[in-house]
Write a protein that holds these residues in place. Structure first.
Motif, PDB file in Angstrom:
ATOM      1  N   PRO A 274       9.355   6.381  14.722  1.00 15.04           N
ATOM      2  CA  PRO A 274       9.095   5.031  15.238  1.00 15.04           C
ATOM      3  C   PRO A 274       8.044   5.050  16.335  1.00 15.04           C
ATOM      4  N   ALA A 275       7.473   3.899  16.595  1.00 16.53           N
ATOM      5  CA  ALA A 275       6.522   3.771  17.695  1.00 16.53           C
ATOM      6  C   ALA A 275       7.254   3.978  19.016  1.00 16.53           C
ATOM      7  N   PRO A 276       6.555   4.425  20.055  1.00 14.38           N
ATOM      8  CA  PRO A 276       7.206   4.630  21.358  1.00 14.38           C
ATOM      9  C   PRO A 276       7.943   3.373  21.821  1.00 14.38           C
ATOM     10  N   GLY A 277       9.165   3.562  22.280  1.00 12.47           N
ATOM     11  CA  GLY A 277       9.956   2.449  22.770  1.00 12.47           C
ATOM     12  C   GLY A 277      10.698   1.684  21.696  1.00 12.47           C
ATOM     13  N   ARG A 278      10.553   2.090  20.441  1.00 14.34           N
ATOM     14  CA  ARG A 278      11.246   1.408  19.345  1.00 14.34           C
ATOM     15  C   ARG A 278      12.123   2.407  18.597  1.00 14.34           C
ATOM     16  N   ASP A 279      13.030   1.884  17.759  1.00 17.40           N
ATOM     17  CA  ASP A 279      13.893   2.783  16.993  1.00 17.40           C
ATOM     18  C   ASP A 279      13.776   2.567  15.488  1.00 17.40           C
ATOM     19  N   TYR A 280      12.884   1.654  15.065  1.00 15.65           N
ATOM     20  CA  TYR A 280      12.693   1.442  13.632  1.00 15.65           C
ATOM     21  C   TYR A 280      11.333   1.992  13.241  1.00 15.65           C
ATOM     22  N   ALA A 281      11.343   2.944  12.311  1.00 20.31           N
ATOM     23  CA  ALA A 281      10.096   3.568  11.867  1.00 20.31           C
ATOM     24  C   ALA A 281       9.557   2.808  10.660  1.00 20.31           C
ATOM     25  N   LEU A 282       9.301   3.505   9.551  1.00 23.05           N
ATOM     26  CA  LEU A 282       8.785   2.860   8.346  1.00 23.05           C
ATOM     27  C   LEU A 282       9.858   2.933   7.261  1.00 23.05           C
TER      28      LEU A 282
END
Length: 474
Positions: A274-282
């Protein structure tokens, strides 16, 4: 030479014994879970560092047929991770750019909000496009039949937030992503997945559908009873339409290590990052060291988990969406088991909640009986109102549950699938309250009518007495 054979035999036995123990432990636990919770059926796939540890089916489907490792079942939103893989394949081929605007590939893509033109392909996959159920409740709207129709209907969709600013779980994100694959690849999305993803991974029994096919009935729970139901007709393409088997899911889990030949190891890792600061990737969620995703149809649930030590676990159950995703509960228990823990089967929260609701409904019926019998006591108009209060949550139930289910708003019919016990209990409470309110209202009306004749009689008596006094005085 004999010594070499002995060494090899010892090594083979040493690796076979733990594998057999793991298989036996998984089988025993899943059967114990089904016995304890009443879950009708589940399909399980477990891998370790690319090797298959166990694939099996347990219990039965809604038609009573035994589930096996080759039984085809819907995996709902686990499909999102597969759609993301298909997008990343086109990125590797140089035919797509993750940070390019969607309109580059779908010139007709339009939203009701002009900011929609800034949505990129990556924003679709990590669900930060700004589209959301709170702004565009797709479950409540007329359903499309194709990916092209799914994209076209977004012309009426406003945005809930600035593109790229916030996470909103929203199925149309992946419908648009699948449509991009379809257009860029120049072939129907289902054909592309079959030839470019499923075939290279050896997932010969897998496909993707735009709506629930025949034979995918499952179950819902109500007050401890498992009730067979047909899956309602809704659009599933791109976001939650893959139908597959435990055998194929094992191959899918194994491919997450290095792409399985369908994708490069770097792109496979990107799907899990995931992007920094998030928990959902692709198409995957990353929390507490676990890479996972869940899936929910109204009649089935699914879950997939990747553990840091190389284990992969996928579970599909024949129980529909509820307070708990039962596939996720079972998958997490299996994860604990393969890591050396000792999980204990526990009843899902929905089962326990239904017991409380049943008790409240019985209490409401009892109070209604008492209320009707005492309706003539303390006659006041304001006492008609309190028993009617349960009608309020019943009237706004889909909106109230939308708060519980992360802003996803459905119809009354869909709520009945998700939590039939709550609908039934609220209906009993509302009916009990309405009965008491009607009894009190009737008592008030009859009491008023009874007083009026008495008051009229007293008035006539007073008038006659006054008239008689006047005559005697004269």
């Amino acid at each position: 030479m004999t010594r070499l054979f002995l060494v090899l035999a010892v090594l083979l036995l040493g690796t076979a014994a733990p594998a057999a123990a793991a298989t036996n432990g998984i089988d025993a636990y899943v059967r114990a879970y089904l016995d304890h919770t009443g879950l009708p059926g589940a399909a399980v796939a477990v891998t370790h560092n690319g090797d298959v540890v166990r694939v099996a089916g347990y219990g039965h489907d809604a038609d009573g047929a035994p589930l096996t490792a080759s039984t085809r079942l819907p995996v709902a939103s686990l499909s999102k991770s597969m759609t993301a893989f298909a997008v990343l394949q086109l990125v590797e081929q140089g035919r797509l750019g993750l940070d390019e605007p969607v309109t580059r590939y779908l010139p007709g893509f339009r939203l009701a909000d002009e900011r929609g033109a800034r949505i990129t392909v990556r924003m679709l996959l990590d669900q930060t496009s700004g589209m959301a159920d709170s702004a565009f409740p797709d479950l409540r709207l007329s359903q499309p039949h194709t990916l092209a129709e799914a994209v076209d209907r977004l012309r009426d969709a406003p945005l809930a937030s600035e593109p790229g600013a916030e996470f909103h779980y929203h199925n149309p994100n992946y419908e648009v992503a699948a449509r991009i694959v379809e257009v860029v690849a120049g072939q129907p999305f289902a054909d592309h997945l079959r030839t470019r993803l499923f075939a290279p991974l050896g997932m010969a029994s897998s496909t993707t559908v735009d709506g629930p096919p025949a034979g995918t009935a499952g179950y819902v729970r109500a007050f401890g009873f498992e009730v067979p139901v047909a899956e309602p007709d809704w659009f599933t393409g791109g976001s939650h339409g893959v139908v597959t088997t435990a055998e194929d899911l094992a191959k899918w889990l194994a491919a997450q290590r290095d792409g399985g030949g369908a994708l490069s190891p770097e792109s496979a890792a990107l799907a899990h990052t995931p992007a920094p600061g998030r928990d959902y990737a692709l198409g995957w969620r990353v929390r507490d060291g676990l890479v996972s995703h869940t899936g929910e149809w109204f009649s089935h649930t699914a879950a997939q988990i990747l553990l840091p030590d190389g284990y992969g676990i996928a579970v599909v159950t024949t129980m529909g969406m509820a307070l708990d995703n039962e596939a996720e509960l079972l998958a997490r228990d299996i994860a604990t088991l393969v890591q050396g823990g000792s999980p204990e089967p526990a009843l899902p929260a929905g089962v326990l909640a239904d017991r409380v609701l049943a008790a409240l409904a019985l209490i409401a019926v009892g109070l209604a009986v008492v209320g009707v019998r005492r309706a003539r006591r303390k006659l006041r108009w304001w006492r008609v109102v309190p028993p009617l209060l349960p009608l309020v949550p019943l009237a706004f139930l889909p909106q109230l549950l939308g708060v519980v289910f992360a802003g996803r708003r459905g119809t009354y019919g869909q709520v009945l699938y998700v939590w039939p016990g709550l609908v039934a209990a609220l209906a009993v409470l509302a009916l009990a309250g309405l009965t008491v309110a009607v009894a009190r209202a009737r008592a008030l009306v009859s009491g008023t009518r009874a007083r009026n004749p008495e008051e009229s009689g007293e008035t006539r008596g007073d008038a006659q007495w006054a008239s008689a006094n006047r005559r005697s005085g004269s």
